[in-house]
Design a protein around this motif. Sequence first.
Motif, PDB file in Angstrom:
ATOM      1  N   UNK A  63       6.342   0.874   0.036  1.00 13.83           N
ATOM      2  CA  UNK A  63       7.493   0.098   0.495  1.00 13.83           C
ATOM      3  C   UNK A  63       7.804   0.426   1.956  1.00 13.83           C
ATOM      4  N   UNK A  64       7.720   1.708   2.295  1.00 10.56           N
ATOM      5  CA  UNK A  64       8.087   2.123   3.651  1.00 10.56           C
ATOM      6  C   UNK A  64       6.949   1.992   4.653  1.00 10.56           C
ATOM      7  N   UNK A  65       5.739   2.276   4.217  1.00 12.56           N
ATOM      8  CA  UNK A  65       4.615   2.333   5.153  1.00 12.56           C
ATOM      9  C   UNK A  65       3.448   1.472   4.694  1.00 12.56           C
ATOM     10  N   UNK A  66       3.744   0.458   3.901  1.00 15.25           N
ATOM     11  CA  UNK A  66       2.678  -0.360   3.337  1.00 15.25           C
ATOM     12  C   UNK A  66       1.713  -0.886   4.378  1.00 15.25           C
ATOM     13  N   UNK A  67       2.236  -1.279   5.536  1.00 17.38           N
ATOM     14  CA  UNK A  67       1.362  -1.862   6.546  1.00 17.38           C
ATOM     15  C   UNK A  67       0.369  -0.841   7.073  1.00 17.38           C
ATOM     16  N   UNK A  68       0.629   0.442   6.843  1.00 20.51           N
ATOM     17  CA  UNK A  68      -0.322   1.471   7.274  1.00 20.51           C
ATOM     18  C   UNK A  68      -1.238   1.887   6.139  1.00 20.51           C
ATOM     19  N   UNK A  69      -0.643   2.123   4.974  1.00 21.73           N
ATOM     20  CA  UNK A  69      -1.467   2.678   3.910  1.00 21.73           C
ATOM     21  C   UNK A  69      -2.381   1.643   3.272  1.00 21.73           C
TER      22      UNK A  69
ATOM     23  N   UNK B 247       5.319  -5.686   8.661  1.00 23.87           N
ATOM     24  CA  UNK B 247       5.853  -5.223   7.383  1.00 23.87           C
ATOM     25  C   UNK B 247       6.830  -6.224   6.770  1.00 23.87           C
ATOM     26  N   UNK B 248       6.929  -6.202   5.454  1.00 22.69           N
ATOM     27  CA  UNK B 248       7.917  -7.030   4.765  1.00 22.69           C
ATOM     28  C   UNK B 248       9.276  -6.337   4.783  1.00 22.69           C
ATOM     29  N   UNK B 249      10.305  -7.100   4.469  1.00 20.23           N
ATOM     30  CA  UNK B 249      11.660  -6.536   4.457  1.00 20.23           C
ATOM     31  C   UNK B 249      11.821  -5.611   3.256  1.00 20.23           C
TER      32      UNK B 249
ATOM     33  N   UNK C 196       5.089   7.194  15.656  1.00 19.46           N
ATOM     34  CA  UNK C 196       6.149   6.782  16.595  1.00 19.46           C
ATOM     35  C   UNK C 196       5.674   5.826  17.704  1.00 19.46           C
ATOM     36  N   UNK C 197       4.460   6.005  18.266  1.00 22.75           N
ATOM     37  CA  UNK C 197       4.058   5.040  19.311  1.00 22.75           C
ATOM     38  C   UNK C 197       4.060   3.596  18.832  1.00 22.75           C
ATOM     39  N   UNK C 198       3.940   3.374  17.526  1.00 22.79           N
ATOM     40  CA  UNK C 198       3.808   2.007  17.049  1.00 22.79           C
ATOM     41  C   UNK C 198       4.922   1.566  16.123  1.00 22.79           C
ATOM     42  N   UNK C 199       5.620   2.501  15.517  1.00 21.78           N
ATOM     43  CA  UNK C 199       6.503   2.102  14.425  1.00 21.78           C
ATOM     44  C   UNK C 199       7.544   3.163  14.166  1.00 21.78           C
ATOM     45  N   UNK C 200       8.746   2.697  13.815  1.00 27.26           N
ATOM     46  CA  UNK C 200       9.721   3.620  13.253  1.00 27.26           C
ATOM     47  C   UNK C 200      10.424   2.902  12.106  1.00 27.26           C
ATOM     48  N   UNK C 201      10.853   3.679  11.123  1.00 28.80           N
ATOM     49  CA  UNK C 201      11.411   3.094   9.912  1.00 28.80           C
ATOM     50  C   UNK C 201      12.632   2.229  10.189  1.00 28.80           C
ATOM     51  N   UNK C 202      13.337   2.530  11.274  1.00 28.64           N
ATOM     52  CA  UNK C 202      14.525   1.725  11.569  1.00 28.64           C
ATOM     53  C   UNK C 202      14.158   0.300  11.960  1.00 28.64           C
ATOM     54  N   UNK C 203      12.873   0.064  12.252  1.00 25.40           N
ATOM     55  CA  UNK C 203      12.456  -1.297  12.597  1.00 25.40           C
ATOM     56  C   UNK C 203      12.386  -2.202  11.377  1.00 25.40           C
TER      57      UNK C 203
END
Lengths: 358, 850
Positions: free
Chosen positions: A86-92, A10-12, A309-316
């Motif tokens: 912005x938050x989940x772009x890498x998924x959607x 994901x981007x910053x 959660x197994x792969x990603x959390x927003x705090x990352x």
Amino acid sequence: MDPAALIPIPDAIPVAWGWLQFFLLLTFFLHIVLMNAMLGAAFIALVTHLRGNHASPYTAAVAGNLPFAVAFTVNFGVAPLLFVQVLYGQFIYVSSILMAVFWLSIIALLISAYALAYVYKYQYARLGNGRLAVAGLITLLLLIVAFLFASNLSLMQDPARWSRYFDRPQGVLLNLADPMLLPRYLHFMVSSVAVGGLAMALFFDRKHRKGDPSASPWVKQGCRWFAHATLLNVAVGLWFLVALPKGVLTVSTIAGLLLTASLAGGILLAAPAVVFGLAGRVIAATWCALGAIALMILARGLLRAALLAPWFSLSQLSVRASYSSFILFLFFLAAGLALIVWMVRFTLRSCAAREARP
Amino acid sequence: MNYPVWQLDAFGGGLWIVLIAVFHVYLSHFAVGGGLFLVLAERKAQRENDPAMLDYVRAHARFFLLLTMVAGSITGVGIWFIMSLLNPSATSILVHTFVFAWASEWVFFLIEIVALFLYYATFGRMESGRHQVLGWIYFGAAWMSLALINGVIGFMLTPGDWPKDASFWSGFFNPSFWPSLFFRTFLALIIAGLFGLTTAAWLKDARLRIVMIRFCARWLLLPFVFFVASAAWYRAALPAELQEMIFARMPSMRLYVNGFLLCSPVLVVAGLLLIFRLPVGLARALAIALLLIGQLYIGCFEFIREGGRRPYIIREVMYSTSILKRDTDRVRQEGVLSSAKWVRHREITDANRLAAGRELYNLLCLACHAVGGPMRDIKQLTAPFTPSGLDAMISGMEVFYPAMPPFAGTPEERAALALYVAQGLNGRSDPAPVALVEKKVGIPAFDPAASPFVLLAWSPQSMRSVAEVKGVLSLLPPGNSLRAQLIKRGETPEIVNQGVALSYRFAGDGGAGKPAISGEMTAEEDVFVADNIPLRPGVGQVADPYPTAIIEARDESDALLAETTVVAPVSAEIGCSGCHGGAGQGDRPGLYRETALHILRVHDRLSGTALLAEAQGGATVRCQSCHADALVKAQGDPARLNLSAAIHGFHANYLRGKGAEACGFCHPSSNTVVARCLRDIHAAVGMDCVNCHGAVEDHALGLLQQERRAGKGQAAALMAHLRPRSAGGLEEVAPRQPWINQPDCLHCHVDFQAPETDTVVNARTSDEQGLYRNRTDDSGRLFCAACHSGAHAVYPADNPSGAQLDVLQPLQYQGNRLPLGANRNCAVCHTVAMADEMHHANSLRAFRNE
């Protein structure tokens, strides 16, 4: 293939994720309420036509107002679509590409439905019995669009199934094997019927308060639609609950606790909602419904976090601060809302003034 | 790199975004300009107290609302959808950088929707001045939404300081922000006029129709001057190299630039026409035509803007391949298939080469090139190429086509991609290794005890290339040469140059039933010369590159004094067809008719010439008419590069990083052709072209250096992407003239001793007299080549088409394959052994390389 290896980096983000999540949930809530009203109205109008009633004041009201509902639903759909990217772009983006042909077809379906809504509005008188076909087509198109949205969101949260891409990279995948997909979709659709009924009740309740004598049976009908659909939706919701993966509904983590609590709250609010509905107390029913929907949307967001959660959390997500652009947006938002409020008041004042002068 | 690729074929190359975006921008600009149009039209109706006009405004408002709400707004969402489908990496950068610009734009959309609904619903229900306030609010909000998206679009083309400071404000208020905003604003007003014309032309009331048509004409004409001024401003705001690329270099941009330039006066003239009272049918037809022209107009502009950004999706930041510019070197090292996430074939094997090639195609090419579809169809563009040719093309495509990104993968990946496209899609293969047919030649008798003469003959060139297509192109006309020296044997041999006549006669006929090629040799000081012998080998399936001539020396009474055989090597197997097409299945490399036409077409496109038309008119285009060539003594045009500098300087950019196989792309030196350039002792010890001539980059740079110092600008441009492989830097590359400054034997065989190196670096003969083929021994009379044979075929030479062919005279006079007189065999001419080392140092000894 290990799903983690497929998840793009994901981007910053420009501000702390909490702000973005807040706006995502808020605008999505507004979108869902509007979407429910729009789709529910079309559906109930269709059923009305199917019952042989082609000239009811209800369907005339729907015809007159459906295009506005579509316009605002789409507008309020754009905002959460922005924030979810912005938050989940890498998924959607991935899930959108995997079902690209279906995803892109939404544009054509939506333009068709929107155009038909205007046909329904401006040709209402001339259509006669044709109103059934038009209302039916609009409903069908919107139901398909909704299913495609539900499919994308399902696939987005299911990286374990992404490697199917390698056998079919042409953008024609769906996620029909997801046990949550159908109950999720139906939960939103039955909710639409409920909110559609509530919208009918509210619309005719306003007329009733203004002194229209023919309005009150429609208020009752709307309330009945709302109450019955909500009861059905509790059953659909339980199906959704049962389909959730093991371990998601837990009280041992804060996230799990929040999810369980908001879900419970949403379900619990269904009870007074139904009671008020059956009693014909429109305003009270509306508040309960909105409350339930809000809690359910919160639960939905928490569910998404749990599934990913197994792969990603927003705090990352790393933050490359650009709070100045955020302030700019907040300024435009505040000013814009103020302007809209002023515009509505200005319009009402000006029309009243014109009516006062002969 | 990060994301899966939506695998499209015919719909690839960005077709979807073209279809959606070009339509959307037309409607969205209408949505902006049309807002002002409504307000001003309403004000006009109010001032002129014209209820019919007000009705028109209301009807137009309904048309406006329906079109912009239904088609305009949803296609805007459509652009969002399609950009994240086609380039999610770039979309992610944009969204994460400009989320709050988009969020702000969304606020204005909301204001627009509310304002427009209120405006339309309250026609006639409030006082007109107040009603217009709603219209003004709509226009203001619409213009703000234009301003906000304009920042993001402009960022993609001119990111300004953002690549350095990553600041939202640098990116948003980028160098083209203001000119683009003005440009689009005036365009929106013009478009509002076009749409207004359409509704106005359909008014039934003739008086009102004329009035409103004239009103709309003003919307076409008044903004035009400002529009053109802001277009010029927009262009000037672009970086210089971008302006040059879009407006001067990219051939594909010319169509859109010309379209834009053509439509402009059309719109103005139409606007002027409309001021006159036109018959209603004509007015309506004109309105519809203008509406369509308007769509083409903005389409041309958007194509220019999008196309001009290539090879980047975000200039200087990310390529259209979704590879960040700063990652290019790393990806090139590690490989695309290793760096990308959504790849099935991480290693290329023989079994998966085509499949890996398809994955590479998806990642690196599909963004711009469709497979069998309308967007820059890769099948059409690469039709002439063999897999090797395409591999070479890809390795240098960004040099002459700045819209192409530099290839981002490893050489192996490049080869797999080229194989997928050339073979997998177009069914073309590299030519197979050729099976050589052995040629045997009769050798005249020689009696070492009794024969009075030794007749030595050689071809100064070891391979004369012929590349000509009659009526189309002449790159190298035929013209072999032969040399001969007649030696009267004795203890002190004599070089006979008087009282004898030497003639040559080639075996076989001269082709197509013509008589065998023969002629008299001309006597010069010590040598007999025959030049411009028009030997023409076949192309395609049949070729004999070694036509053999019998040389006869006769005295004044026509008695035969001596005879010998010699080969005059000639080849038409030039490798143009590998990249320029024209060869059929099973044909060997060559210059075919289609090849020549293709070359002229490319030359026209890249150099701005009109050679194809010239050839199609029946004339044969001669390269040497513009490009000087010492080989055929052509002066050419002194302002242009000489032929060797031009052809090597250009093609070297596609052949970088290779060894002798680079030479083999064009010259007959590989196993796919019958002819072989290098056939001698040097080849036998494992040397190749590069040892003496340098890698193709060095070879080209030497030629270009000479031309650059002569002040020719094109030389510097061609040198820009070439790096010397042996010399230190560009300034150390020694300049050379073609055919004159050559590597020489004595650069390695210093003082005729055994060589200590096998590589010539930056050393050249200084003039024509210094060339091997023009040099003699220490006596000044016996040519080096008389005893050693021509360069590239020096004795002992091993011709793969026939063991004897390049050693005919050693076999005749010595019964061996060695240079004449080798192994202390002075008796071949002197009839006795010799004690003095007279011809050159280190010659009286055992031959080293037997």
